[in-house]
Design a protein around this motif. Structure first.
Motif, PDB file in Angstrom:
ATOM      1  N   THR A 218       0.825  -1.212   0.000  1.00 27.60           N
ATOM      2  CA  THR A 218       0.000   0.000   0.000  1.00 27.60           C
ATOM      3  C   THR A 218       0.856   1.257   0.000  1.00 27.60           C
ATOM      4  O   THR A 218       0.331   2.368   0.003  1.00 27.60           O
ATOM      5  CB  THR A 218      -0.921   0.018   1.238  1.00 27.60           C
ATOM      6  OG1 THR A 218      -0.100  -0.053   2.425  1.00 27.60           O
ATOM      7  CG2 THR A 218      -1.889  -1.155   1.221  1.00 27.60           C
ATOM      8  N   THR A 219       2.170   1.071   0.004  1.00 26.10           N
ATOM      9  CA  THR A 219       3.075   2.233   0.081  1.00 26.10           C
ATOM     10  C   THR A 219       4.023   2.322  -1.102  1.00 26.10           C
ATOM     11  O   THR A 219       4.697   3.329  -1.269  1.00 26.10           O
ATOM     12  CB  THR A 219       3.911   2.172   1.368  1.00 26.10           C
ATOM     13  OG1 THR A 219       4.669   0.951   1.391  1.00 26.10           O
ATOM     14  CG2 THR A 219       3.015   2.235   2.595  1.00 26.10           C
ATOM     15  N   ARG A 220       4.097   1.257  -1.934  1.00 25.79           N
ATOM     16  CA  ARG A 220       5.018   1.251  -3.069  1.00 25.79           C
ATOM     17  C   ARG A 220       4.257   0.958  -4.352  1.00 25.79           C
ATOM     18  O   ARG A 220       3.290   0.184  -4.353  1.00 25.79           O
ATOM     19  CB  ARG A 220       6.107   0.197  -2.871  1.00 25.79           C
ATOM     20  CG  ARG A 220       6.994   0.446  -1.672  1.00 25.79           C
ATOM     21  CD  ARG A 220       7.977  -0.708  -1.509  1.00 25.79           C
ATOM     22  NE  ARG A 220       8.835  -0.847  -2.689  1.00 25.79           N
ATOM     23  CZ  ARG A 220       9.424  -1.991  -3.045  1.00 25.79           C
ATOM     24  NH1 ARG A 220       9.229  -3.079  -2.332  1.00 25.79           N
ATOM     25  NH2 ARG A 220      10.186  -2.028  -4.114  1.00 25.79           N
ATOM     26  N   PRO A 221       4.668   1.554  -5.469  1.00 21.79           N
ATOM     27  CA  PRO A 221       4.005   1.292  -6.750  1.00 21.79           C
ATOM     28  C   PRO A 221       4.466  -0.040  -7.325  1.00 21.79           C
ATOM     29  O   PRO A 221       5.467  -0.124  -8.031  1.00 21.79           O
ATOM     30  CB  PRO A 221       4.455   2.475  -7.618  1.00 21.79           C
ATOM     31  CG  PRO A 221       5.785   2.871  -7.054  1.00 21.79           C
ATOM     32  CD  PRO A 221       5.719   2.584  -5.581  1.00 21.79           C
ATOM     33  N   LEU A 222       3.732  -1.129  -7.033  1.00 18.74           N
ATOM     34  CA  LEU A 222       4.147  -2.462  -7.425  1.00 18.74           C
ATOM     35  C   LEU A 222       3.083  -3.158  -8.259  1.00 18.74           C
ATOM     36  O   LEU A 222       1.880  -2.968  -8.061  1.00 18.74           O
ATOM     37  CB  LEU A 222       4.444  -3.319  -6.188  1.00 18.74           C
ATOM     38  CG  LEU A 222       5.629  -2.911  -5.307  1.00 18.74           C
ATOM     39  CD1 LEU A 222       5.717  -3.824  -4.100  1.00 18.74           C
ATOM     40  CD2 LEU A 222       6.924  -2.942  -6.102  1.00 18.74           C
ATOM     41  N   CYS A 223       3.572  -3.992  -9.167  1.00 20.18           N
ATOM     42  CA  CYS A 223       2.726  -4.913  -9.908  1.00 20.18           C
ATOM     43  C   CYS A 223       3.367  -6.282  -9.739  1.00 20.18           C
ATOM     44  O   CYS A 223       4.326  -6.618 -10.453  1.00 20.18           O
ATOM     45  CB  CYS A 223       2.638  -4.523 -11.379  1.00 20.18           C
ATOM     46  SG  CYS A 223       1.622  -5.654 -12.360  1.00 20.18           S
ATOM     47  N   GLY A 224       2.883  -7.059  -8.760  1.00 18.33           N
ATOM     48  CA  GLY A 224       3.573  -8.288  -8.418  1.00 18.33           C
ATOM     49  C   GLY A 224       4.955  -7.957  -7.893  1.00 18.33           C
ATOM     50  O   GLY A 224       5.101  -7.139  -6.971  1.00 18.33           O
TER      51      GLY A 224
END
Length: 536
Positions: A218-224
């Motif tokens: 919820t704090t980092r721009p991640l996709c998997g």
């Protein structure tokens, strides 16, 4: 050799791809470097390709902006391979409108999420990059932001984007890692160079890293396991920076760690027993060769004859070395050793090999000097199950003959089974070892008062095995030369192929004489007999 460039890439990566293809092309399986042979065998396993050692493999560098950097053709079966090296690992980049057009047809993206993507990528508060360029006193464009500022300035947009990437994780990751824009997809991902690499197939990646339950960030721009961001926010509006705006970029910073974890899980032909050890060795040399002031150097400098005015590098041992005990080339004790040069090694050579130097590269280095006594054994991180020494029966007998009479009886006692379930195999083992059953029983009865009836008497054999291991241990402890032979290789191998140091759990130690136990190696049921020394 042709040099190809595309936006966001580096020439070292492209040269690496060409070198990989060249090393594979028109070679028999048996002629390939060990690392690439394992990779080709992995491909054959997953593609169900039947191969022979004299099978010729073909490979070429693929031109253009496609996901397959090289192709490999085996027995008329062609697969594309995406090749990565280095630590940054940008894996995909494209114009934001191109990505959105694709997402329209392949994901459940909403109109709001499309604008959120545009807002993040253009990074100026607009969805088309049209905000005026007004700079502050430090030369930064007022209103432009990086990914961290985007998260703090537009939390709702960031939350919606993360939800979008979570919902469509599989499709997006496959586009970024394997499929690209459609042309030239890759079926395999290879990270590394000629001498060292780790890899995974597309289907295995789906199984182990996409179709698994994870807790979304919820704090980092991640996709998997990938991160997403604007390729270049052009915070100072430079001429080159402005040309790079409007692209979305996916990066895979933990690629090496993920692939190492994958290799630790699988149990297939490509997962050789020393594979994790190989990775540990190369990671150590990579870290230390990249930084002459890395803290681990201080340990070695205190204990070896180092000059402060020269440069030092770790070299990985290649192949087998001659053993005085075995009277032939075998695996030596050292995994790495230190060399010294008067000037820095060519940076391009280091970059092309990701700072990992192996012996086959020494001829390209020029003048260098071996640091005496610098042999290092590298053990897997957090491992206590590694083998200190593994010896064939012939080599074990050769080592102990000068120190221990009747060695054949003690060898047989260690090799024989002493469990009820497998004791029936002892007759065959006795024949293989040329051990007479009556002589064996007589020796242990007369010398150690063993009450043994026959080679099926597993309870008595268990006691005899314990006695024999204790005799072997006492012999080792009484003879310093023998102990050095077994634990460090000194006396059996020339410098630098014996060890004075061990690297384990991320630190060096000169304590090569660790507590140990003696065991029989695997393979007894197939007639392959070894005696091993392992940590206690």
């Amino acid at each position: 050799m042709e040099m190809i460039r595309v936006v966001g890439s580096n020439p070292h990566g492209f040269k690496n791809e060409a070198l990989l293809a060249y090393a594979i092309n028109k070679k028999k399986i048996s002629q390939l470097p060990t690392n690439l042979k394992k990779f080709v065998e992995y491909i054959c396993y997953h593609e169900n390709i039947q191969i022979k050692e004299n099978e010729v493999v073909f490979s070429e560098k693929v031109k253009g902006q496609v996901k397959e950097d090289i192709f490999i053709k085996i027995n008329n079966h062609r697969v594309g391979v995406s090749v990565k090296m280095g630590s940054g690992n940008s894996v995909h980049q494209e114009k934001i409108e191109s990505f959105i057009n694709w997402a329209n047809s392949n994901t459940d993206i909403t109109n709001q999420e499309k604008d959120d993507l545009r807002l993040m990528v253009w990074a100026d508060g607009t969805t088309d990059g049209s905000a005026p360029i007004i700079k502050d006193e430090k030369g930064f464009v007022i209103g432009r932001f990086g990914v961290k500022d985007f998260i703090s300035k537009y939390p709702l947009s960031f939350e919606r984007l993360n939800n979008f990437f979570i919902r469509n994780k599989k499709a997006i990751i496959l586009r970024a890692l394997f499929d690209g824009k459609g042309a030239g997809p890759a079926e395999y991902l290879y990270k590394g160079t000629l001498t060292s690499g780790i890899w995974i197939s597309k289907q295995e990646y789906i199984k182990h890293f996409i179709e698994v339950d994870t807790t979304p960030s919820t704090t980092r721009p991640l996709c998997g396991n990938l991160s997403y961001q604007a390729y270049n926010s052009s915070l100072k509006a430079t001429e080159s920076g402005e040309k790079k705006r409007g692209d979305i970029q996916f990066k895979y910073g933990d690629m090496a760690n993920d692939l190492e974890k994958y290799e630790a899980k699988i149990n297939i032909p490509a997962n050789y027993g020393t594979r994790e050890g190989d990775i540990e060795e190369l990671n150590l040399s990579k870290i230390m060769n990249k930084n002459q002031n890395f803290p681990l150097w201080s340990y070695l400098k205190e204990r070896l004859d180092f000059s402060d005015s020269t440069f030092h590098y770790l070299v990985k041992v290649d192949g087998k070395k001659y053993s005085q005990n075995a009277q032939k080339k075998v695996s030596c004790k050292s995994d790495n050793y230190v060399i010294e040069t008067d000037s820095e090694i060519d940076r391009n050579l280091l970059l092309q090999n990701e700072y990992q130097l192996s012996e086959n590269l020494l001829e390209k280095i020029g003048q260098y000097r071996l640091i005496p006594g610098s042999g290092i054994s590298v053990k897997r991180r957090n491992s206590s199950s590694y083998t200190i020494t593994k010896m064939s029966i012939t080599n074990f007998k050769s080592a102990f003959l000068p120190y221990l009479k009747d060695i054949d009886y003690f060898i047989a006692a260690i090799i024989f089974y002493s469990t009820e379930r497998q004791v029936h195999l002892n007759k065959n083992i006795a024949q293989d070892l040329n051990m007479n059953e009556n002589n064996f029983i007589k020796f242990f009865s007369e010398n150690f008062h063993a009450q043994i009836k026959n080679l099926y008497d597993y309870e008595a054999l268990s006691e005899i095995t314990t006695i024999s291991k204790q005799i072997i241990k006492e012999t080792i402890e009484k003879n310093k030369t023998l102990k050095a032979n077994i634990f460090s290789g000194k006396g059996w191998f020339v410098d630098p192929y014996y060890i004075n140091f061990v690297f384990v759990n991320s630190s060096f130690s000169d304590d090569v004489y660790i507590p140990y136990h003696i065991d029989n190696g695997s393979g007894r049921s197939k007639g392959k007999y070894y005696i091993t020394f392992k940590p206690q």
